[in-house]
Design an enzyme around this catalytic site. Structure first.
Site, PDB file in Angstrom:
ATOM      1  N   ALA A 105       0.818  -1.216   0.000  1.00 47.18           N
ATOM      2  CA  ALA A 105       0.000   0.000   0.000  1.00 47.18           C
ATOM      3  C   ALA A 105       0.851   1.264   0.000  1.00 47.18           C
ATOM      4  CB  ALA A 105      -0.927  -0.013   1.211  1.00 47.18           C
ATOM      5  N   GLY A 106       2.156   1.112  -0.196  1.00 50.47           N
ATOM      6  CA  GLY A 106       3.032   2.293  -0.277  1.00 50.47           C
ATOM      7  C   GLY A 106       3.562   2.757   1.062  1.00 50.47           C
ATOM      8  N   ALA A 111      10.067  -3.343   3.639  1.00 53.64           N
ATOM      9  CA  ALA A 111      11.383  -2.863   4.091  1.00 53.64           C
ATOM     10  C   ALA A 111      11.459  -2.857   5.613  1.00 53.64           C
ATOM     11  CB  ALA A 111      11.647  -1.458   3.551  1.00 53.64           C
ATOM     12  N   ASP A 153      13.164   3.038   1.203  1.00 54.28           N
ATOM     13  CA  ASP A 153      12.329   2.389   2.230  1.00 54.28           C
ATOM     14  C   ASP A 153      13.175   1.756   3.342  1.00 54.28           C
ATOM     15  OD1 ASP A 153      10.357   3.186   0.469  1.00 54.28           O
ATOM     16  OD2 ASP A 153       9.369   1.248   0.352  1.00 54.28           O
TER      17      ASP A 153
HETATM   18  C1  MEV Z   1       8.749   3.134  -2.983  1.00 52.60           C
HETATM   19  O1  MEV Z   1       8.285   3.380  -1.669  1.00 52.60           O
HETATM   20  C2  MEV Z   1       8.837   4.375  -3.781  1.00 52.60           C
HETATM   21  C3  MEV Z   1       9.375   4.283  -5.192  1.00 52.60           C
HETATM   22  O2  MEV Z   1      10.041   5.522  -5.447  1.00 52.60           O
HETATM   23  C4  MEV Z   1      10.316   3.130  -5.415  1.00 52.60           C
HETATM   24  C5  MEV Z   1      11.647   3.299  -4.716  1.00 52.60           C
HETATM   25  O3  MEV Z   1      12.091   4.398  -4.470  1.00 52.60           O
HETATM   26  O4  MEV Z   1      12.274   2.247  -4.447  1.00 52.60           O
HETATM   27  C6  MEV Z   1       8.241   4.158  -6.183  1.00 52.60           C
END
Ligand code: MEV
Length: 318
Positions: A105-106, A111, A153
């Site tokens: 979900a971001g 990580a 992350d």
């Molecule tokens: C991941 O949280 C965010 C992105 O920029 C990928 C990364 O930086 O590894 C999409």
């Protein structure tokens, strides 16, 4: 050697610059108050076992999976196995994952798990791994899991606070007078980071002039954001969120449910909002003034997953 060790690490929200960071631009990221906890024991003698809720995977001493061939934790096991190889340790034990962070979900859940697991492993075996070493091992798991991560992350999960991240080993803590609360709203759609990163990198190759223009605008937003955060100018941070979101839209990362959330939030009076993380779904973040608790309450009536989170929280530790 100890009988058991525990460690925890925070999730994150990227305030500015996701995807641009993969292309070498600096991003701003903060650790949130949702954490992953790992409890590691050496109660198992001839296997390494990873358990999360109902899911359990095990590997024998020669690194072969026991039972099901495809484990969702293979990257985590390979990471632990690398630590064992590097330090001449038998790869046995049992790791229990207990997470408050929604996955895919971001919010940096994978990580945080990797960072907390390496830390617990280091503590159990008295390895005294440095923060940089922990990040390097977690990066191994993230690369296997996501393909081409920038490293943002695992870095924020390890160091905590609010940082400028500019590539592996290159980060700086941002001095802030206070840490604004962020409202996090899950759009209802989980997605794979690797897919979204490939999408943007492909667009950068196919449309280099367009991507180049977007990076120029991003660089301006980033500079303004850097100073707004240092001044604790939350209203300005919100406005810059909205601008950063427009760039993410131009990169094809938004969708109807994300746009709807952003519209509802605007109607409720936030200063601004944006997608956070890889996009294609995932979560929207917003900042607001004193009415942020009320807005969070209103949003919870409409959306099932809404969190009002502290930012700038501590990194990996107990
Ligand atoms: C991941 O949280 C965010 C992105 O920029 C990928 C990364 O930086 O590894 C999409």
């Amino acid at each position: 050697m100890k009988e058991s060790a525990t460690a925890s690490a925070p999730g994150k929200v990227i305030l500015f610059g996701e995807h641009f960071v993969v292309s070498g631009f600096p991003a701003i990221v903060t650790a949130i108050d949702k954490r992953v906890k790992i409890r590691l024991t050496n109660s198992v003698e001839n296997r390494f076992v990873i358990v999360s809720g109902q899911v359990c995977s095990a590997w024998s001493l020669n690194g072969q999976p026991v039972g099901a061939k495809h484990s969702p934790f293979q990257a985590l096991y390979d990471m632990v196995n690398a630590v064992c190889r590097d330090h001449g340790i038998k790869c046995v034990g049992r790791a229990e994952i207990d997470s408050e962070i929604m996955g895919a979900a971001g919010l940096g859940s994978s990580a945080a798990v990797a960072v907390a697991l390496v830390k617990a492993f280091s503590d159990l075996h008295g390895l005294e791994l440095t923060i940089d070493k922990i990040i390097q091992y977690a990066m191994k798991a993230e690369t296997e899991f996501h393909g081409r991560p920038s490293g943002i992350d695992p870095t924020i999960a390890a160091v905590g606070g609010t940082i400028i991240y500019h590539g592996p080993g290159k980060y700086m803590h941002l001095a802030t007078p206070a840490n604004p609360k962020v409202l996090i709203v899950f759009s209802g759609k989980k997605r794979k980071t690797s897919k979204m990163v490939n999408h943007v990198q492909q667009l950068a190759r196919d449309k280099p002039r367009l991507f180049g223009e977007l990076t120029k605008i991003y660089s301006i937003i980033y500079r303004e954001a850097f100073s707004a955060i240092q001044k604790y100018d939350v209203e300005k941070i919100g406005k810059l969120f909205t601008m950063n979101h427009l760039l993410m839209r131009a990169l094809g990362l938004s969708n109807e449910s994300v746009e709807k959330i952003i519209e509802v939030l605007a109607g409720l009076g936030v200063y601004g909002s944006k997608l956070t993380g890889a996009g294609g779904g995932g979560c929207v973040i917003a900042v607001a003034g004193e009415n942020i608790e009320r807005i969070a309450g209103e949003m919870s009536k409409i959306y099932p997953h809404v969190w009002l989170s502290q930012t700038g929280c501590r990194g990996v530790g107990e």
